[in-house]
Scaffold this motif. Structure first.
Motif, PDB file in Angstrom:
ATOM      1  N   VAL A 509     -10.225  59.306  98.533  1.00 32.18           N
ATOM      2  CA  VAL A 509      -9.570  59.732  99.654  1.00 32.18           C
ATOM      3  C   VAL A 509      -9.929  58.723 101.052  1.00 32.18           C
ATOM      4  O   VAL A 509      -8.888  58.468 101.522  1.00 32.18           O
ATOM      5  CB  VAL A 509      -9.814  61.070  99.866  1.00 32.18           C
ATOM      6  CG1 VAL A 509      -9.163  61.434 101.102  1.00 32.18           C
ATOM      7  CG2 VAL A 509      -9.514  62.044  98.840  1.00 32.18           C
ATOM      8  N   GLU A 513      -5.692  57.931 102.026  1.00 33.78           N
ATOM      9  CA  GLU A 513      -5.652  59.184 102.178  1.00 33.78           C
ATOM     10  C   GLU A 513      -4.545  60.129 101.888  1.00 33.78           C
ATOM     11  O   GLU A 513      -4.795  61.291 101.772  1.00 33.78           O
ATOM     12  CB  GLU A 513      -5.098  59.108 103.908  1.00 33.78           C
ATOM     13  CG  GLU A 513      -5.121  60.339 104.774  1.00 33.78           C
ATOM     14  CD  GLU A 513      -6.744  60.778 105.035  1.00 33.78           C
ATOM     15  OE1 GLU A 513      -7.023  62.131 104.990  1.00 33.78           O
ATOM     16  OE2 GLU A 513      -7.573  59.999 105.019  1.00 33.78           O
ATOM     17  N   SER A 570     -11.842  61.713 108.037  1.00 32.83           N
ATOM     18  CA  SER A 570     -10.525  61.788 107.148  1.00 32.83           C
ATOM     19  C   SER A 570      -9.655  62.763 107.505  1.00 32.83           C
ATOM     20  O   SER A 570     -10.418  64.303 107.366  1.00 32.83           O
ATOM     21  CB  SER A 570     -10.858  61.488 105.850  1.00 32.83           C
ATOM     22  OG  SER A 570      -9.884  62.043 104.952  1.00 32.83           O
ATOM     23  N   GLU A 571      -8.565  63.034 107.833  1.00 34.45           N
ATOM     24  CA  GLU A 571      -7.745  64.264 107.947  1.00 34.45           C
ATOM     25  C   GLU A 571      -7.697  65.350 106.968  1.00 34.45           C
ATOM     26  O   GLU A 571      -8.120  66.233 107.084  1.00 34.45           O
ATOM     27  CB  GLU A 571      -6.418  63.831 108.336  1.00 34.45           C
ATOM     28  CG  GLU A 571      -5.381  64.965 108.801  1.00 34.45           C
ATOM     29  CD  GLU A 571      -3.913  64.555 109.313  1.00 34.45           C
ATOM     30  OE1 GLU A 571      -2.901  65.142 109.281  1.00 34.45           O
ATOM     31  OE2 GLU A 571      -3.809  63.237 109.453  1.00 34.45           O
ATOM     32  N   SER A 572      -7.498  64.820 105.939  1.00 34.63           N
ATOM     33  CA  SER A 572      -7.457  65.570 104.653  1.00 34.63           C
ATOM     34  C   SER A 572      -8.831  65.991 104.238  1.00 34.63           C
ATOM     35  O   SER A 572      -8.850  67.277 103.828  1.00 34.63           O
ATOM     36  CB  SER A 572      -6.852  64.823 103.394  1.00 34.63           C
ATOM     37  OG  SER A 572      -7.419  63.671 103.242  1.00 34.63           O
TER      38      SER A 572
END
Length: 627
Positions: A509, A513, A570-572
């Motif tokens: 990831v 992403e 990391s956004e996710s």
């Protein structure tokens, strides 16, 4: 012998994680062109083959003996039942050695519950019962066994050979500094670090200064001996409580100036004294480490003992290594262990354990497994030469307990407890296998299609290990603090193993992403981060294992901290973490705790500096992101 079906070869469409394509298929191997009315399917060249069925059934369908359609993420039956759909992937199986260890644990528990009365708690502040594993066990005990490992066939699949690896690979990317090469995490440090940096720091370290003039105080020997058997021997299980009185009398008659018995007694006193003072990270820097006077006296006896090729001299060297790990001297411990390993290889090949008297065989097995465990722990963090001791593993039996006699049972200083020791042997073998199958080639060379069955199988084996633990040492999965040090350490070791099993999904990831939206990848990332947080959220729990694991545990803390810090960027992945305020608080507590280790070793000083700088840069990154 093949212990399990191997997966099919990776297809040409397998793409390294950096450019991963998960595809839209369900991955169960079913042919979508197969009709339900035809018993055979027609191939493109006109040859008929039997109809293909789902090759993997989920656990629910297995338990109900129902046909599983193999659909991912949930089969039809699990959807109808609203049940969790878990697939037990085929692949590497528990080998004979692991099965013997796990069966050994179970048999010991059953044997003791059936044959022995209830006993007091394992530790004076614990709640789980522990009883001697030796009182009624003889040579013909049904739990006596010998490891007999059969290698699997060498069929290649994705990550490499599906084989029963129980030693550390010579090249692997498990250590903490390898994470500094990962996307986002590399932004948390201001300079590049080579994975060899920790080793170089330890090599350049000033030599250990041993003060031979320290006064030997024998006024508290009774309390130190009791502390050793209550708090230390549980980790190493290499001192026989039943002949302890004989050893002590011999050492006393020699004035503690010569002989293996004197050395063993002095090292027991050193470790027992150290165990009463708690973590060495809390000892004032201007004070000698607890037990140092006894260790200094034993150190003076070691040169002559190192020239002897017998099992008692090897036992002395293992105990000395244990103290060196306590004072955080990993390379000095490795130097002793390398000599010990060569000595053991000579002893155990010329005199196989099966030919030895019972007491000598039992001690030989315990000294061997200690040397192997120590070496594996060192090789997991530092790129050191291998001694070759793992090659004997197939011929060395598992310990079953020291034999006692009626005239010694009334004067023994403590119990002979094997539960932790056997549990750690099984877990260390699994950790080594993880390093072989996932990290020996590096995660960047791994495709998701080949990673999934490996991770699923290794996680299944970890679950088997946990479920096979005897109840007195089987820890709860709850988040509550535990009073039993053995359970605490095993729980931390369990989550450390679970972290490195699932860790490659975090890298996937961080490199792409978009993969964070894939359900399977996302779930495995969640498992990784949960395992990390379980090791960091109550950071002082690591004190329970300060004797065997302070150095390695501290480096593991640094690794898990960097991993979770990278996830917050990391956004996710950040969506899988607790609220930011909780994470910030946890990081502050971890940095303070690791900072308390910095004076103990240059490698730990570097680890403390790295995570302190990483947190400062992480907060700056998040502030800029908000702006």
């Amino acid at each position: 012998m093949n212990h399990g079906r191997t997966q099919s070869q990776g297809s040409e469409g397998d793409v390294p994680i950096g450019g991963l394509n998960t595809g839209s298929g369900n991955g169960n191997g079913n042919d979508s062109s197969t009709t339900t009315t035809s018993k055979k399917r027609q191939s493109v060249d006109g040859v008929e083959y039997p109809r293909r069925r789902a090759t993997i059934a989920c656990e629910v369908c297995r338990s109900r003996k129902s046909r599983c359609d193999g659909a991912r993420p949930k089969c039809r039956l699990c959807i109808e039942l609203n049940a969790e759909c878990v697939y037990r992937e085929p692949g590497i199986k528990l080998d004979a050695g692991d099965k013997l260890i796990l069966e050994h644990l179970s048999r010991i528990e059953n044997f003791l519950h059936n044959a022995l009365p209830e006993s007091s708690s394992h530790f004076h502040h614990g709640t789980s019962p522990a009883v001697s594993t030796t009182t009624v066990m003889s040579d013909d005990s049904p739990i006596k066994s010998t490891l007999n490992l059969s290698a699997m066939n060498n069929q290649q699949h994705g990550l490499g050979t599906w084989s029963n690896f129980s030693s550390m690979p010579k090249i692997h990317s498990t250590p903490a500094l390898n994470l500094l090469q990962w996307p986002k995490i590399s932004q948390l440090v201001s300079r590049p670090y080579s994975p060899q940096h920790l080793l170089q720091l330890e090599l350049n370290r000033l030599p250990l200064q041993i003060n031979a003039s320290l006064t030997l105080d024998l006024s508290n020997t009774s309390s130190y001996v009791s502390a050793f058997f209550e708090r230390v021997n549980v980790w190493y299980a290499c001192v026989n409580p039943y002949n302890w009185t004989s050893y002590y009398r011999t050492a006393l008659s020699q004035g503690f100036r010569s002989g293996a018995e004197s050395c063993i007694v002095l090292l027991v006193l050193a470790l027992g004294c150290a165990s009463l003072r708690g973590s060495i990270s809390r000892i004032p820097t201007d004070e000698d480490p607890p037990g140092m006077s006894y260790f200094s006296a034993a150190w003076g006896l070691l040169p002559s003992l190192m020239m002897r090729t017998n099992i008692m001299s090897a036992q002395c060297m293992v105990l000395a290594s244990a103290y060196l790990f306590y004072i955080v001297r990993p390379l000095e411990a490795w130097t002793l262990l390398s000599s010990t390993s060569l000595k053991l290889q000579l002893l155990l090949t010329t005199n196989p354990p099966a030919t030895l008297p019972t007491s000598t065989r039992e001690l030989s097995e315990r000294v061997y497994w200690n040397a192997l465990l120590f070496e594996s722990d060192l090789l997991a963090e530092l790129d050191l030469p291998h001694s070759g001791i793992s090659h004997l593993e197939e011929t060395i039996g598992l310990p079953i307990g020291f034999s006692s006699s009626p005239d010694t049972t009334s004067s023994i200083p403590g119990r002979d407890d094997l539960w932790y020791f056997l549990s750690e042997i099984a877990l260390r073998r699994l950790l080594n296998r993880v390093s072989h199958l996932i990290y020996s080639k590096g995660p960047h060379n791994t495709s998701i299609s080949s990673l999934f069955p490996v991770v699923a199988e290794l996680d299944y084996q970890l679950t088997q290990w946990y479920e096979s633990l005897p109840l007195p040492v089987q820890f709860p999965h709850s988040r509550m603090r535990l009073n039993n040090p053995v359970q605490t350490v095993l729980r931390l070791r369990y989550f450390a193993c679970r972290t490195i099993i699932f860790r490659p999904y975090i890298l996937a990831v961080l490199e792409d992403e978009a993969l964070g939206r894939d359900q399977t990848v996302r779930e495995n990332c969640r498992k990784t981060l949960e395992a990390c947080i379980r090791q960091l959220e109550h950071i002082t729990e690591h004190h329970a294992g300060h004797m065997p694991y302070l150095w390695q545990g501290a480096l593991s803390i640094v690794s898990q901290t960097l991993l979770v810090m990278g996830a917050t960027m990391s956004e996710s992945l950040a969506e899988l973490l607790p609220p930011r305020e909780e994470m910030d608080k946890m990081f502050r507590e971890v940095i303070v705790e690791v900072g308390r280790y910095r004076h103990l070793a240059p490698s730990l000083r570097l680890g403390a500096e790295i995570i302190a700088e990483a947190e400062e840069r992480r907060l700056g990154f998040l502030r800029r992101g908000r702006g």
